[in-house]
Design an enzyme around this catalytic site. Structure first.
Site, PDB file in Angstrom:
ATOM      1  N   ARG A  33      -0.256   7.722  -7.374  1.00  0.00           N
ATOM      2  CA  ARG A  33      -1.087   7.484  -8.542  1.00  0.00           C
ATOM      3  C   ARG A  33      -2.557   7.793  -8.258  1.00  0.00           C
ATOM      4  O   ARG A  33      -3.400   7.695  -9.124  1.00  0.00           O
ATOM      5  CB  ARG A  33      -0.964   6.018  -8.985  1.00  0.00           C
ATOM      6  CG  ARG A  33       0.454   5.630  -9.310  1.00  0.00           C
ATOM      7  CD  ARG A  33       0.535   4.314 -10.003  1.00  0.00           C
ATOM      8  NE  ARG A  33      -0.140   4.308 -11.280  1.00  0.00           N
ATOM      9  CZ  ARG A  33       0.290   4.937 -12.369  1.00  0.00           C
ATOM     10  NH1 ARG A  33       1.408   5.621 -12.330  1.00  0.00           N
ATOM     11  NH2 ARG A  33      -0.400   4.883 -13.484  1.00  0.00           N
ATOM     12  N   ASN A  79      -4.523  -0.044  -0.438  1.00  0.00           N
ATOM     13  CA  ASN A  79      -5.130   0.101  -1.763  1.00  0.00           C
ATOM     14  C   ASN A  79      -6.654   0.195  -1.741  1.00  0.00           C
ATOM     15  O   ASN A  79      -7.292   0.263  -2.783  1.00  0.00           O
ATOM     16  CB  ASN A  79      -4.630  -1.010  -2.696  1.00  0.00           C
ATOM     17  CG  ASN A  79      -3.155  -0.815  -3.015  1.00  0.00           C
ATOM     18  OD1 ASN A  79      -2.609   0.268  -2.766  1.00  0.00           O
ATOM     19  ND2 ASN A  79      -2.508  -1.836  -3.533  1.00  0.00           N
ATOM     20  N   ASP A 112       1.719  -8.253  -6.006  1.00  0.00           N
ATOM     21  CA  ASP A 112       2.407  -7.657  -4.853  1.00  0.00           C
ATOM     22  C   ASP A 112       2.851  -8.698  -3.824  1.00  0.00           C
ATOM     23  O   ASP A 112       3.529  -8.357  -2.863  1.00  0.00           O
ATOM     24  CB  ASP A 112       1.483  -6.632  -4.175  1.00  0.00           C
ATOM     25  CG  ASP A 112       1.001  -5.603  -5.154  1.00  0.00           C
ATOM     26  OD1 ASP A 112       1.718  -4.646  -5.399  1.00  0.00           O
ATOM     27  OD2 ASP A 112      -0.099  -5.789  -5.715  1.00  0.00           O
ATOM     28  N   CYS A 141       5.172   3.623  -7.930  1.00  0.00           N
ATOM     29  CA  CYS A 141       6.372   2.795  -8.085  1.00  0.00           C
ATOM     30  C   CYS A 141       6.719   2.566  -9.544  1.00  0.00           C
ATOM     31  O   CYS A 141       5.829   2.388 -10.375  1.00  0.00           O
ATOM     32  CB  CYS A 141       6.161   1.451  -7.395  1.00  0.00           C
ATOM     33  SG  CYS A 141       6.116   1.606  -5.613  1.00  0.00           S
TER      34      CYS A 141
HETATM   35  N1  EPU Z   1      -2.867  -0.658 -17.302  1.00  0.00           N
HETATM   36  C1  EPU Z   1      -2.885  -0.112 -18.571  1.00  0.00           C
HETATM   37  N2  EPU Z   1      -3.633   1.023 -18.782  1.00  0.00           N
HETATM   38  C2  EPU Z   1      -4.337   1.631 -17.790  1.00  0.00           C
HETATM   39  C3  EPU Z   1      -4.325   1.066 -16.496  1.00  0.00           C
HETATM   40  C4  EPU Z   1      -3.574  -0.095 -16.281  1.00  0.00           C
HETATM   41  O1  EPU Z   1      -2.249  -0.647 -19.499  1.00  0.00           O
HETATM   42  O2  EPU Z   1      -4.977   2.670 -18.049  1.00  0.00           O
HETATM   43  C5  EPU Z   1      -2.050  -1.865 -17.051  1.00  0.00           C
HETATM   44  C6  EPU Z   1      -0.885  -1.566 -16.081  1.00  0.00           C
HETATM   45  O3  EPU Z   1       0.214  -0.980 -16.759  1.00  0.00           O
HETATM   46  C7  EPU Z   1      -0.585  -2.932 -15.522  1.00  0.00           C
HETATM   47  C8  EPU Z   1      -1.974  -3.580 -15.461  1.00  0.00           C
HETATM   48  O4  EPU Z   1      -2.809  -2.829 -16.359  1.00  0.00           O
HETATM   49  O5  EPU Z   1       0.230  -3.650 -16.396  1.00  0.00           O
HETATM   50  C9  EPU Z   1      -2.604  -3.613 -14.100  1.00  0.00           C
HETATM   51  O6  EPU Z   1      -2.650  -2.304 -13.564  1.00  0.00           O
HETATM   52  P1  EPU Z   1      -3.801  -1.854 -12.557  1.00  0.00           P
HETATM   53  O7  EPU Z   1      -4.509  -0.696 -13.144  1.00  0.00           O
HETATM   54  O8  EPU Z   1      -4.601  -3.056 -12.178  1.00  0.00           O
HETATM   55  O9  EPU Z   1      -2.954  -1.384 -11.317  1.00  0.00           O
HETATM   56  P2  EPU Z   1      -3.113  -0.054 -10.467  1.00  0.00           P
HETATM   57  O10 EPU Z   1      -4.534   0.239 -10.212  1.00  0.00           O
HETATM   58  O11 EPU Z   1      -2.247   1.014 -11.028  1.00  0.00           O
HETATM   59  C10 EPU Z   1      -3.197  -1.258  -8.143  1.00  0.00           C
HETATM   60  C11 EPU Z   1      -2.369  -1.184  -6.900  1.00  0.00           C
HETATM   61  C12 EPU Z   1      -1.036  -1.860  -7.117  1.00  0.00           C
HETATM   62  C13 EPU Z   1      -1.290  -3.305  -7.508  1.00  0.00           C
HETATM   63  C14 EPU Z   1      -2.184  -3.352  -8.761  1.00  0.00           C
HETATM   64  C15 EPU Z   1      -2.564  -4.761  -9.148  1.00  0.00           C
HETATM   65  C16 EPU Z   1      -3.100   0.881  -5.933  1.00  0.00           C
HETATM   66  C17 EPU Z   1      -2.805   2.274  -5.551  1.00  0.00           C
HETATM   67  N3  EPU Z   1      -2.158   0.203  -6.550  1.00  0.00           N
HETATM   68  O12 EPU Z   1      -2.440  -0.535  -9.120  1.00  0.00           O
HETATM   69  O13 EPU Z   1      -0.370  -1.836  -5.873  1.00  0.00           O
HETATM   70  O14 EPU Z   1      -0.058  -3.919  -7.790  1.00  0.00           O
HETATM   71  O15 EPU Z   1      -3.396  -2.619  -8.517  1.00  0.00           O
HETATM   72  O16 EPU Z   1      -3.238  -5.418  -8.118  1.00  0.00           O
HETATM   73  O17 EPU Z   1      -4.191   0.376  -5.661  1.00  0.00           O
HETATM   74  C18 EPU Z   1       1.411  -1.490  -4.401  1.00  0.00           C
HETATM   75  O18 EPU Z   1       0.572  -1.421  -3.492  1.00  0.00           O
HETATM   76  O19 EPU Z   1       2.647  -1.528  -4.188  1.00  0.00           O
HETATM   77  C19 EPU Z   1       0.955  -1.515  -5.791  1.00  0.00           C
HETATM   78  C20 EPU Z   1       1.777  -1.299  -6.829  1.00  0.00           C
END
Ligand code: EPU
Length: 437
Positions: A97, A24, A311, A121
């Site tokens: 993503r 990440n 995670d 995912c």
């Molecule tokens: N959210 C919104 N609107 C947005 C963006 C996020 O409502 O525009 C919500 C999401 O739906 C969720 C929460 O905010 O409920 C947190 O989402 P976040 O944006 O922090 O997650 P992400 O950036 O999509 C990254 C990691 C994830 C990890 C999360 C939290 C990457 C590629 N993915 O996701 O990792 O779980 O941060 O730490 O960096 C994994 O590696 O398996 C994975 C899912």
């Protein structure tokens, strides 16, 4: 490699594995290279599917990506980005993503960006509304089309004051990657401050960015006119570290995770110790083992950093099926992250999921129709079963459960695990696991 594995459970995992740069961070670091006017060097890049996806995506944007001299080193040269035929990129819709993070860099380089519908995912709705709102506040025009997003910035991107409704990792990265070259100062409130974000800030600083991290989740970015390349060794993958730790505990084994760093794992280590696991921080990594005796039930809530990572919960829950008493896990980050417990129950675990917030902090998912709290009653004797991998982290948990179970399990869809775990099959074998394709 086949897409199914037979796992003969019941053997404690023993030995050592090595983790490399955090998935990440690495994927975002690769995107950041597009902002530079010189090549960047990224070290310790794991051979995982997500890296391949981002590599292909960058190559479609005419970024030259080649392997460096050191194993795991990538050299990324963005000199020809302006020549890219970007309409080809929708081929990649559905697999990751990361494309959404290309918005800022492409707007700076080309004045427009096309972002296909995103994959990743299925662990919740995963909207990108914070990303799009942030881009609009920088002055971008965002058009939703049937296949993706058309984004342009006819008047350039300008620094702004933003506050995220929730400290989203991705939206914070979006703001960072956009603000560094925007005109003027950007102030971001309620930012995510995960270690991967801090590492991205360090990398951007190497490129020439001016970014201050204040207290209380405030980040201030002073836009600069140009950025150069970077040479960066990413932080280790703290999700993979926790996955091996949980696997060691659930199988009553002993695993040295080389490359693991205590500072990234502090919250996890406290819980690991409370459950009854032992660990030792060494110069080369962290050794995790089952010291004997009964494991204890715990109550945890997942949260943004410095809380317990979302995670980490799936692998830990497998170990909690072996603890005496009732453990409670309240998932506050994603609304649908307990899909995997049906499989564990089919293997003999006793896990009940609830819509209520079973934790001290009411979260965004409470009083709605999301089963986001789990109660795990243990210890349970797990037995082998046929399993289908639903998503990356849940998939690794299925593997851990199969390793801890008595008898054989057939695990289908293991290719999904390659998205985030480098050489996991070879690593499992090196730890003495009995797996065959
Ligand atoms: N959210 C919104 N609107 C947005 C963006 C996020 O409502 O525009 C919500 C999401 O739906 C969720 C929460 O905010 O409920 C947190 O989402 P976040 O944006 O922090 O997650 P992400 O950036 O999509 C990254 C990691 C994830 C990890 C999360 C939290 C990457 C590629 N993915 O996701 O990792 O779980 O941060 O730490 O960096 C994994 O590696 O398996 C994975 C899912």
């Amino acid at each position: 490699m086949t897409d199914a594995l037979t796992v003969h459970g019941g053997t404690p995992l023993r030995g050592q594995v090595r983790v490399r740069g955090a998935k990440n961070l690495v994927s975002k670091a690769m995107v950041a290279a597009v902002l530079g006017d010189a090549p960047s060097r990224l070290y310790d890049v794991p051979r995982i599917r997500d890296v391949e996806v981002v590599r292909t995506l960058l190559e479609l944007h005419e970024v030259r990506v080649r392997d460096g001299a050191e194993p795991g080193e990538l050299v990324l040269d963005p000199a020809n980005v302006e020549q890219a035929q970007v309409d080809e990129i929708n081929v990649h819709a559905g697999s990751s993503r990361i494309p959404v993070l290309l918005c800022g860099p492409l707007l700076h380089r080309l004045g427009h960006a096309f972002i296909p519908d995103l994959g990743g995912c299925n662990i919740g709705g995963r909207p990108i509304d914070f990303h799009l709102q942030s881009l609009r506040e920088f002055g971008a025009i965002v058009d939703k089309t049937p296949t993706g997003l058309d984004i342009s910035a006819p008047n350039g991107l300008h620094g702004t004051k933003l506050a995220l409704p929730y400290p989203s990792v991705g939206a914070t990265e979006q703001v960072l990657l956009t603000a560094v070259l925007a005109e003027g100062v950007t102030e971001l409130r309620n930012a995510a401050v995960e270690p991967e974000i801090v590492d991205l800030i360090c990398l951007l600083q190497k490129m020439g960015a001016i970014i201050q991290v204040h207290t209380d989740r405030v980040i201030e970015i002073e836009g600069v006119q140009r950025l150069g390349g970077y040479a960066h060794r990413p932080i280790p993958d703290r999700i993979e570290v926790a996955s091996w730790a949980a696997a060691a505990l659930a199988t009553r084994g002993d695993v040295l995770v080389r490359g693991a760093r205590q500072v990234d794992m502090m919250t996890f280590l406290n819980v690991f110790r409370s459950v009854g696991g032992a660990f030792e921080v060494t110069d080369t990594g962290i050794r995790f083992w089952y010291p004997g005796g009964e494991l204890s039930a715990v109550a945890i809530e997942t949260d943004v950093h410095p809380g317990f990572m979302t995670d980490w919960q799936q692998p830990l829950v497998v170990a909690l099926t072996q603890a005496r008493g009732l453990s409670i896990v309240h998932e506050t980050v994603y609304e649908r992250r307990f899909g995997y417990v049906d499989a564990l129950n089919a293997m003999g675990a006793t896990i009940q999921v609830y819509r209520e917030c079973l934790g001290g902090t009411p979260c965004r998912w409470g009083r709605r129709n999301f089963q986001h709290s789990a109660v795990i009653a243990g210890p349970s004797k797990l037995h082998g079963a046929d399993l289908v991998v639903p998503d990356l982290r849940a998939g690794f948990s299925h593997l851990i459960a199969a390793l801890a179970a008595e008898g054989a399990s057939r695990v289908y869809g293991v290719q999904l695990i390659n998205r985030g775990y480098e050489d996991f099959e070879a690593k499992l074998r090196a730890l003495g696991a009995h797996v065959d394709g």
